[in-house]
Design a protein around this motif. Structure first.
Motif, short mmCIF file in Angstrom:
data_model
loop_
_atom_site.label_atom_id
_atom_site.label_comp_id
_atom_site.label_asym_id
_atom_site.label_seq_id
_atom_site.Cartn_x
_atom_site.Cartn_y
_atom_site.Cartn_z
N GLY A 41 45.11 46.04 44.63
CA GLY A 41 44.55 47.14 45.40
C GLY A 41 43.04 47.05 45.48
N GLU A 42 42.43 46.80 44.35
CA GLU A 42 40.97 46.69 44.29
C GLU A 42 40.47 45.55 45.18
OE1 GLU A 42 38.91 48.72 42.49
OE2 GLU A 42 37.12 47.64 43.17
N ALA A 43 41.26 44.48 45.22
CA ALA A 43 40.85 43.31 46.02
C ALA A 43 41.29 43.46 47.48
CB ALA A 43 41.46 42.03 45.42
N GLU A 44 41.96 44.56 47.76
CA GLU A 44 42.52 44.79 49.10
C GLU A 44 43.41 43.64 49.55
OE1 GLU A 44 38.88 45.64 51.23
OE2 GLU A 44 39.29 47.79 51.10
N LEU A 45 44.25 43.25 48.59
CA LEU A 45 45.24 42.21 48.87
C LEU A 45 46.59 42.70 48.36
CD1 LEU A 45 43.24 39.10 47.62
CD2 LEU A 45 43.86 39.61 49.98
N SER A 46 47.62 41.95 48.65
CA SER A 46 48.93 42.32 48.10
C SER A 46 49.12 41.59 46.77
CB SER A 46 50.02 41.95 49.07
OG SER A 46 50.22 40.56 49.05
N PRO A 47 49.96 42.14 45.90
CA PRO A 47 50.19 41.51 44.60
C PRO A 47 50.55 40.04 44.71
CG PRO A 47 51.30 43.63 44.70
CD PRO A 47 50.73 43.38 46.07
N GLY A 48 51.41 39.75 45.66
CA GLY A 48 51.86 38.37 45.82
C GLY A 48 50.71 37.40 46.05
N THR A 49 49.72 37.84 46.76
CA THR A 49 48.60 36.95 47.08
C THR A 49 47.87 36.48 45.83
OG1 THR A 49 48.34 38.12 49.15
CG2 THR A 49 46.51 36.74 48.46
N ILE A 50 47.76 37.38 44.87
CA ILE A 50 47.07 37.00 43.64
C ILE A 50 47.75 35.80 42.99
CG2 ILE A 50 46.46 37.77 41.32
CD1 ILE A 50 46.08 40.54 42.43
N TYR A 51 49.07 35.78 43.11
CA TYR A 51 49.82 34.69 42.49
C TYR A 51 49.70 33.38 43.26
CZ TYR A 51 51.72 37.94 39.14
OH TYR A 51 51.84 38.85 38.13
N LEU A 52 49.11 33.44 44.44
CA LEU A 52 48.81 32.19 45.13
C LEU A 52 47.59 31.52 44.52
CD1 LEU A 52 49.27 33.27 48.88
CD2 LEU A 52 50.84 31.94 47.48
N TYR A 53 46.78 32.32 43.84
CA TYR A 53 45.53 31.78 43.33
C TYR A 53 45.47 31.73 41.80
CZ TYR A 53 44.06 32.15 48.12
OH TYR A 53 43.99 31.99 49.47
N PHE A 54 46.31 32.56 41.15
CA PHE A 54 46.36 32.53 39.69
C PHE A 54 47.80 32.57 39.23
CE2 PHE A 54 42.34 34.28 40.99
CZ PHE A 54 41.44 33.59 40.20
N LYS A 55 48.09 31.74 38.27
CA LYS A 55 49.48 31.56 37.83
C LYS A 55 50.09 32.86 37.33
CE LYS A 55 51.92 28.54 34.71
NZ LYS A 55 51.66 27.81 33.46
N ASN A 56 49.35 33.60 36.56
CA ASN A 56 49.86 34.88 36.06
C ASN A 56 48.70 35.74 35.55
OD1 ASN A 56 49.23 33.99 33.41
ND2 ASN A 56 51.17 32.89 33.38
N LYS A 57 49.04 36.87 35.05
CA LYS A 57 48.01 37.82 34.64
C LYS A 57 47.09 37.25 33.55
CE LYS A 57 47.51 42.63 33.11
NZ LYS A 57 48.17 43.75 32.43
N ASP A 58 47.69 36.62 32.57
CA ASP A 58 46.89 36.06 31.49
C ASP A 58 45.91 35.00 31.99
OD1 ASP A 58 47.88 37.63 29.50
OD2 ASP A 58 49.42 36.21 28.85
N GLU A 59 46.39 34.19 32.92
CA GLU A 59 45.51 33.14 33.42
C GLU A 59 44.38 33.73 34.26
OE1 GLU A 59 46.72 29.34 34.38
OE2 GLU A 59 47.61 29.34 32.38
N LEU A 60 44.70 34.78 34.96
CA LEU A 60 43.65 35.45 35.71
C LEU A 60 42.58 35.98 34.75
CD1 LEU A 60 42.29 36.81 38.11
CD2 LEU A 60 44.00 38.61 38.03
N TYR A 61 43.10 36.60 33.70
CA TYR A 61 42.20 37.16 32.69
C TYR A 61 41.34 36.06 32.07
CZ TYR A 61 40.94 39.73 28.43
OH TYR A 61 40.27 40.34 27.41
#
Lengths: 226, 226, 226, 226
Positions: A41-61
């Motif tokens: 939401g903050e990035a104004e993207l859909s959840p799925g999109t984040i997973y195109l760029y980061f493997k999972n939450k931990d990796e994003l972190y």
DNA sequence: GATGAATGAGCATTCATTCAT
DNA sequence: GATGAATGAATGCTCATTCAT
């Protein structure tokens, strides 16, 4: 070629967009409370999109750490490449680099320190893990180089520069975490991080200068104090 | 009265029983992976019973910290009450106290350091929070007392003993976290925590001894290096 | 003792309660469309409760098969234990057992046949898997016993009774699936499952009776038709 | 016209390209685990392109069945068009056709059998559904023709050839599924599918040959055994 | 006090499908 | 026609916590 380039740039922009959003959300909600949906939401993207760029939450972190470690490494390399002629100047430059490192993004720095000893570490992908590790090691090596240069009489030759660098790094992280915790615990808004770091580093510098060190330790050992 | 006393004693025994179980489970599974059911199983109690003694998981977790902080405080008070006549002996005793503190329960100690800056802090009950805070402060005060005693010529009078104690504490936590992270990162089983701590503390001791400190800092300030 | 018994009975009742609900939901929505929440709702329980009794969705699904396999085994044992004196009577009893098996719960039977060759099989717990396997094997063995008894001149001694039982079982599942598919495909409400099964089994019976079988097969082999 | 033709040919080539890729992916990963992206990758196309040729995943999947059903139909028509003069030869040719049908693509065949009774059926487009239905029916009709030809004394005239064909088909699918399930369940690599099928078909053949059949069944009916 | 069965909110992750380019 | 980045609905499962017994 032009198209590919543009796509790469756009991809990188997306990554940054997500990282910026993640930083904001992690900062305000904390690692566990922050949901991927929040970040999306903050990035104004859909959840799925984040997973195109980061493997999972931990990796994003964990990825948040990469940027600041890269920043630190560059700063430390500068310290060594600049013509800081005297030991005094080099150390002052080192001190400033560390303070700037903290100020670059305190929240992420704290995250990095917490990550170091967390269980999360074990679930990260080897690539990310080794990248973090590599950047940390290189930074410590750069610090070691600084201490090596001191060896012209100022610093006892018996110190292992790598050990000194590690201890210096430990001191840095300890002071940062302690001051941060004072902030949380006491609700103090303003802390004296900068001055605390400077003074701590000053103590450290004086501590490693003294020529009598070896004797002192040897004596302690001989007297059997443990 | 007798009945009440017995009940209190039994209650306290249950608390300890749970804490011991929790420590084992947290140590083997990590804070997040350990479930209340795991702990209940280890304590040979039912999950519900734990909630009779601890408000929730976070408080149980934080209670573990209390135990080790209590242990530390006692050790530090000993250092000050014992007839450690020379500065050297006092510092050696302090060093030993800190090493023992680490060895008392490394995993919980790490957790304590991480707790310092975590979101969890905000959800703890005020009572528990202030108790942790109080114990930490007292321990740092005890350390400060040690440094105050050094003031007979060995330590520059211009140092604030509280600041020194905080920095010492920071150094301790930083070294512990760093060595621990080396263990996780590199998979090194054996680390040199004890020797690292001893050397770090030695450097610190030498660093605060030097009489020229003030001058040095003042000079830096005057020259405007920042 | 009394308490434990009652709890066990209640536990078993819960399992049945869930199985009954699951059957209804799976029947109306199909395996994939049915959600655990649907089933929980149908059972008037919360989703979490289901997981107290079944490891996961697949195991719940596979567990449905257990009941009907148990039913079949009992029926087949009866066929063998009853005084069905003539071959004719035994076979009629076997036929009836299979028809009843189908009618006991058609939907679950179909599920069992689909489960046989699905990927789901690989994710089931070894215990559940081996229980299903064991029940299936035992049923086939019971059928084999029936065919073995025929050996008094009626059935060519050269047939392996186990193979006959497997083929009989195959014929049964094939007919059931085919008739069921006619229902879905053609939207036919009424199918002739019972009569189809009876006729298929009759053909099978005649097919294994014939004394010329061996000759026939040998001839085929010799003539090299393949 | 020429242009349109070429386009159609190219379109058909694309479809085949996708079907071939889908078959590979479905075979190796299983229906549910295979993603459209996997298939796109295997076909060296983008996911979007697949949707230009197939309405959705289910239709792509169902389309695979068409191919093997077409293959079967052709084979069965050959059996009937070839000069298989004796009943024996025709039946041997039928047997061979079915074995080849299995070997043409076992995985897809299994899927077809499972599809028969699955929920997926309801979501397919009417066109595709009726095409599958039509091919199945025609194949069964071809089999029926074979049995009809047997009527010259070998097979009791009272059998409905369509029923025989359906039962034959049921037996085929039952044996295939059972042998496949043995493979999954027992981890057996080698199964005796071919020989099992041959023997099962032999039993079937003998079962429908017998002249006493009608009598037997009638008797059963009259005696009221049920 | 003790139990432990039941709860149910909460969330990371997937993937078929779409559509702007 | 082809692309592939973006979508976002959909859901199995966990586990801290409660409460009737």
């Amino acid at each position: 070629m032009g198209i590919q380039e543009r796509k790469e740039r756009e991809g990188e922009r997306r990554r940054q967009q997500i990282i910026v959003a993640a930083r904001r959300v992690f900062s305000s909600k904390g690692l566990n409370k922050a949901t991927m949906e929040d970040i999306a939401g903050e990035a104004e993207l859909s959840p799925g999109t984040i997973y195109l760029y980061f493997k999972n939450k931990d990796e994003l972190y964990a990825s948040l750490s990469l940027r600041i470690l890269q920043y630190l490494l560059i700063r430390l390399k500068h310290v060594n490449s600049e013509k800081n002629e005297t030991s005094e100047k080099r150390y002052a430059a080192l001190t400033k680099a560390m303070v700037d490192f903290y100020e670059f993004d305190p929240m992420i720095l704290i995250s990095l320190f917490n990550l170091q000893t967390s269980e999360t570490l074990k679930t990260l992908s080897p690539e990310l893990l080794s990248e973090i590790q590599m950047l940390s090691s290189k930074s410590i090596e750069e610090i070691a180089i600084i201490f090596k240069q001191e060896n012209n009489g100022e610093v006892s030759t018996e110190y292992n520069p790598s050990f000194l660098a590690e201890t210096f790094w430990s001191l840095f992280s300890g002071v940062v975490l302690f001051q941060e915790s004072k902030k949380s615990f006491l609700g103090e808004e303003k802390t004296y991080l900068k001055i605390s770091l400077e003074m701590a580093f000053q103590i450290f510098k004086l501590g490693i200068k003294d020529a009598q060190f070896n004797t002192t330790v040897k004596e302690r050992r001989i007297t059997g104090i443990n």
